[in-house]
Design a protein around this motif. Structure first.
Motif, PDB file in Angstrom:
ATOM      1  N   ILE A  89      43.740   4.475  52.008  1.00 11.31           N
ATOM      2  CA  ILE A  89      44.442   5.765  52.119  1.00 11.31           C
ATOM      3  C   ILE A  89      45.454   5.661  53.262  1.00 11.31           C
ATOM      4  O   ILE A  89      45.089   5.317  54.383  1.00 11.31           O
ATOM      5  N   LYS A  99      42.059  11.757  44.322  1.00 12.91           N
ATOM      6  CA  LYS A  99      42.985  10.781  44.890  1.00 12.91           C
ATOM      7  C   LYS A  99      43.595  11.411  46.148  1.00 12.91           C
ATOM      8  O   LYS A  99      44.245  12.450  46.075  1.00 12.91           O
ATOM      9  N   THR A 156      37.559  11.166  47.953  1.00 15.80           N
ATOM     10  CA  THR A 156      37.812   9.922  47.221  1.00 15.80           C
ATOM     11  C   THR A 156      36.552   9.476  46.481  1.00 15.80           C
ATOM     12  O   THR A 156      36.595   9.149  45.302  1.00 15.80           O
ATOM     13  N   PHE A 185      39.413   2.656  51.897  1.00 12.19           N
ATOM     14  CA  PHE A 185      39.842   3.139  50.585  1.00 12.19           C
ATOM     15  C   PHE A 185      41.351   3.009  50.391  1.00 12.19           C
ATOM     16  O   PHE A 185      41.896   3.514  49.412  1.00 12.19           O
TER      17      PHE A 185
END
Lengths: 118, 417
Positions: free
Chosen positions: B206, B179, B174, B204
């Motif tokens: 995720i 991505k 990242t 982040f």
């Protein structure tokens, strides 16, 4: 007043910490196992910060691992990555050498690996 | 044939600490054989910080942690053979190896320390259906590409497995501009450290899909997507729960396997549950004079404990080489209820040892407010309370010296929830 639950990231224990926040400040920290955790929690509810680790290029085409010597604002991590990626250093470099005195808001960029002269 | 007091196979964190400790405890000639072109092992590609908090009370990056040990090796009269692959080990402690400089050669050692570390479990071991196209990597391979070789394996990533390497790579990819669309974990909990969930995923945004696994990889020349399914309590995919993610890269972070081919070929007995050698408290295997430490023995969470264990193995290897101190007989330590393994598996209570006996073990599930007990028949030798115990975090139990006299047979370690 609200209570925020955090997982401390300072060490692998990962203490679950409850921080009571009032007026944008931590007024009570519970659940931390050490002083690092208290400081982490107090900072985390105001302005979360992280040490950024990455790599920079050397002039002879190798990669050198680096880190910021102090945590930088989490919200600015991608900006810091951009600044780090623009850095190129000339060997020899040793662990601990300061590569950039102020990479971002007072944080130094420090080598975490060695790049001896070839 | 060249002879050494102590020969160490592997120059990663385990081998480095074992070498320094063997030398400092009197071994006159110590040799490290390392197959890479530098010392430090996998630490060299682990550029994230968080290493050394236990040992050095500061947060170091992997290469920094390795450097502290490499410097200590350099200041001692320790022979380092790089680019050297060990081919075989015999019970008489003769090692055959190969390197570009020396070609094929043999050395003999009074004591050998196995410190070969782990390799990653691969896609093949999981039998995942779908295409065999480009874009499928183990997380550690991707880590080497990004952090050492300097190129990105892909742009849109799905990670299978939430072990620490997978989590660390989710953040790293990242930060480098990729991505990470999903991290899937077949178990109902992550096998990684809690703090890595926070600082690598949550920081982040995720998503972590617990009780999900990849059931199909799509693509012809290159990965184009994956199908992810929810699993039932037996970890079998549930029809109708399929999710589809577009991605160009799949990373596997599905566990580490101690690299014990040399050990097996030397006919040194391994434990099924650790996949490492069966050892005594001095880390001596059932082949007298051959010791093992670090991830080749048991997969550790923290390098600090690898160093600690390896210093013990290095010291005991030196004691074997110089004084012939060797473990024999003794009692077995067995994993009981809710415990997946315990190490060492054998204790020689007559062994001259000036250290405390510390048991390392892992539990089989997530437990709260539990009691861990080491018993010998009906007698409880040691017990301790634990607020939280999870499989992802290695546990330890020290047997106090004054309790050793109570042991008169095999020991069982159990966890009561």
């Amino acid at each position: 007043m609200e209570v925020v639950n955090l997982t401390c990231v300072e060490c692998p224990v990962g203490c679950s910490i409850n921080v009571t926040v009032d007026g944008g400040k931590a007024i009570k920290v519970e659940g931390n196992g050490c002083i690092r955790g208290k400081l982490y929690a107090e900072n985390e509810v105001v302005c979360p910060k992280r040490v950024v680790t990455s790599t920079v290029k050397t002039t002879d085409g190798r990669l050198l691992p680096v880190k910021t010597d102090i945590p930088v604002r989490k919200s600015a991590m991608f900006e810091v990555m951009g600044l780090i990626n623009a850095v190129v250093v000339a060997p020899p470099v040793s662990v601990g050498d300061v590569l950039v005195d102020d990479i971002f808001e007072g944080a130094k960029l420090v080598a975490t690996g060695n790049a001896p002269t070839k | 044939m060249k002879e050494f007091d102590v020969l160490i196979i592997g120059g990663g964190p385990a081998g480095l600490a074992a070498a320094i400790s063997a030398y400092d405890n009197g071994a006159k000639s110590v040799c490290i054989m390392e197959r890479d072109n530098r010392l430090g092992g996998i630490l060299n590609q682990c550029i994230h910080n968080g290493f050394g908090l236990t040992r050095f009370k500061e947060s170091l990056a992997g290469p920094e942690y390795a450097d502290r040990f490499v410097k200590q090796v350099e200041t001692r009269n320790i022979t380092v053979m790089l680019d050297t692959t060990v081919l075989s080990l015999s019970g008489e402690k003769t090692v055959t190896a190969i390197s570009p400089d020396r070609g094929y050669f043999e050395v003999k050692a009074k004591a050998v320390v196995l410190a070969m570390g782990c390799r990653e479990r691969s896609r093949g071991a999981l039998n995942i259906a779908g295409a065999r196209c480009a874009g499928i990597y183990s997380a550690g391979t991707a880590q080497k590409y990004v952090n050492v070789k300097g190129f990105m394996p892909g742009k849109r990533i799905v990670i299978l497995g939430s072990g620490d390497i997978g989590l660390i790579m989710a953040r790293r990819m990242t930060l480098e501009g990729a991505k990470v669309v999903a991290v899937c974990e077949i178990m109902p909990y992550s096998s990684g450290l809690r703090r890595n969930i926070v600082q690598c995923l949550d920081d982040f945004g995720i998503p972590l899909y617990l009780e999900h696994t990849i059931t199909k990889i799509e693509g012809k020349d290159r990965v184009t997507g994956v199908v992810v399914s929810k699993v039932d309590e037996n970890r079998r995919p549930i029809a109708g729960t399929e999710l589809h993610f577009d991605c160009d890269t799949v990373l596997f972070s599905v566990g580490l396997i101690p690299e014990n081919e040399l050990t097996k070929n030397a006919e040194i007995p391994l434990a099924k549950n650790t996949r490492g050698a069966i050892v005594y408290q001095n880390r001596e295997t059932l082949c007298s004079g051959v010791f093992a430490c670090g991830n080749v023995l048991q997969v550790h969470d923290l390098v600090d404990f690898v160093s600690e264990e390896s210093e013990l193995a290095g010291r005991c290897a030196a004691e074997y080489a110089i004084k012939g101190i060797s473990a024999k007989g003794g009692v077995n330590v067995v994993n009981g209820k809710n415990v997946t393994y315990v190490l060492p598996q054998k204790l020689d209570l007559d062994l001259q040892s000036n250290g405390l006996i510390k048991l390392y073990f892992r539990v089989s599930g997530a437990f709260r407010n539990c009691v861990i007990a080491l018993s010998c028949g009906d007698k409880v030798i040691v017990q301790k309370q634990k607020k939280i115990a999870v499989p992802g975090e290695m546990e330890t139990l020290v047997i106090p010296k004054d309790k050793l006299s109570l042991i008169d047979g095999d020991l069982t370690l159990t966890l009561e929830a």
